[in-house]
Scaffold this active site. Sequence first.
Site, PDB file in Angstrom:
ATOM      1  N   LYS A  53     -24.778  29.359 -46.458  1.00 19.36           N
ATOM      2  CA  LYS A  53     -25.992  30.239 -45.902  1.00 19.36           C
ATOM      3  C   LYS A  53     -25.872  31.535 -46.922  1.00 19.36           C
ATOM      4  O   LYS A  53     -26.804  31.841 -47.487  1.00 19.36           O
ATOM      5  CB  LYS A  53     -26.269  30.607 -44.556  1.00 19.36           C
ATOM      6  CG  LYS A  53     -26.515  29.363 -43.922  1.00 19.36           C
ATOM      7  CD  LYS A  53     -26.405  29.480 -42.199  1.00 19.36           C
ATOM      8  CE  LYS A  53     -26.562  28.309 -41.534  1.00 19.36           C
ATOM      9  NZ  LYS A  53     -26.247  28.399 -40.016  1.00 19.36           N
ATOM     10  N   GLN A  97     -24.872  32.124 -35.224  1.00 18.69           N
ATOM     11  CA  GLN A  97     -24.063  30.834 -35.403  1.00 18.69           C
ATOM     12  C   GLN A  97     -23.756  30.363 -34.445  1.00 18.69           C
ATOM     13  O   GLN A  97     -22.913  30.820 -33.652  1.00 18.69           O
ATOM     14  CB  GLN A  97     -22.950  31.035 -36.637  1.00 18.69           C
ATOM     15  CG  GLN A  97     -22.373  29.940 -37.106  1.00 18.69           C
ATOM     16  CD  GLN A  97     -23.474  29.151 -38.004  1.00 18.69           C
ATOM     17  OE1 GLN A  97     -24.204  29.464 -38.430  1.00 18.69           O
ATOM     18  NE2 GLN A  97     -23.249  27.619 -37.649  1.00 18.69           N
ATOM     19  N   ASP A 120     -33.702  31.471 -37.249  1.00 17.03           N
ATOM     20  CA  ASP A 120     -33.604  29.967 -36.522  1.00 17.03           C
ATOM     21  C   ASP A 120     -34.836  29.400 -36.202  1.00 17.03           C
ATOM     22  O   ASP A 120     -34.928  28.274 -35.863  1.00 17.03           O
ATOM     23  CB  ASP A 120     -32.327  29.902 -35.831  1.00 17.03           C
ATOM     24  CG  ASP A 120     -31.193  29.393 -36.312  1.00 17.03           C
ATOM     25  OD1 ASP A 120     -31.421  28.552 -37.267  1.00 17.03           O
ATOM     26  OD2 ASP A 120     -29.972  29.410 -35.743  1.00 17.03           O
TER      27      ASP A 120
END
Length: 303
Positions: A53, A97, A120
Amino acid sequence: MATLLDGRTLAATIEGHLAEVIRAGLARAGRPPGLAVLRVGDDPASGVYVANKEKACLRVGLRSLGCQLPATTSAAEIQATIERLNTDAEVDGILLQLPLPAGLEEGPLLAAIDPDKDADGLHTLNLGRLLKGEEGPRSCTPAGVMALLSAAGVELAGKRAVVVGRSILVGQPMALMLQAADATVSVAHSRTRNLADLTRQADVLVVAAGRPRLIGAEHIRPGAVVVDVGIHRLEPDPADGPGARGRLCGDVRFEEVEPIAAALSPVPGGVGPMTVTMLLVNAVTAWCHRHGLPAPNPADLRG
Ligand code: NAD
């Protein structure tokens, strides 16, 4: 022989478009978009994902504001970090995460993220927005699948779609997105009986069961479009010698399905790269909204 749904190429095209959007808006915004990736503990697989990422941010021109906390951090301290990021004017997207270290509950922490910075697309409000067809950051993996289908010119209206898996991360938002595109959708899960009878009805089959090589020729209607979301690392083949890493595979037996499907996504190189790109789409879109800039054009996000 199936057309390959090539996520690497599409992700690179979309990244190029996002880089353009950032270049065009930079003077007005006065700063590049910022994505904060919050990692707690040192789960090795997460380390690889976070590094990917960060590299993607660099390629496109986002500031990656990595934030690493030790595994011993309390839920209250993580929550305080999230609240700081919520009010940080340099941060447009926040990603917590997963998985978190044992003993930490992810639900309340995901809920603490400002829904407009939810890179997300997993915040309850954003899942509700998806359900109601309202604008908002979309869950990255299913949004990536929709972009792959769209770029391949797969018509969804009136088609029969089957999603294997009903997780909040993939299966459920996937079903909602396919339905919003006017497909007639069925969702299979671990208690579904006669899975192959259902999947053989699918014009479009999306598999997110997390079961290596679950789906084979017997599950596929000839000419179907098949998207494999699963990703697994197999045990190394002893023939590859000591120290060799196992191959990656998906939930689909590629070699069986490829000759009969109209289109198929490979693993690796299918859905995986699209998930990372959709994270960037969410962060860049939030930056555009914050600075009154035109958001990335949905047509350009389909390659
Ligand atoms: P999960 O374990 O949370 O959910 C799996 C779902 O599949 C469940 O709803 C379960 O009921 C269903 N299922 C399990 N076995 C089944 C069976 N035999 N028949 C029918 N349904 C069955 O997993 P998840 O988080 O949704 O992820 C699914 C897979 O996708 C995993 O392999 C994961 O690693 C992968 N994934 C890939 C990406 C990517 O970017 N490529 C992103 C997210 C998840």
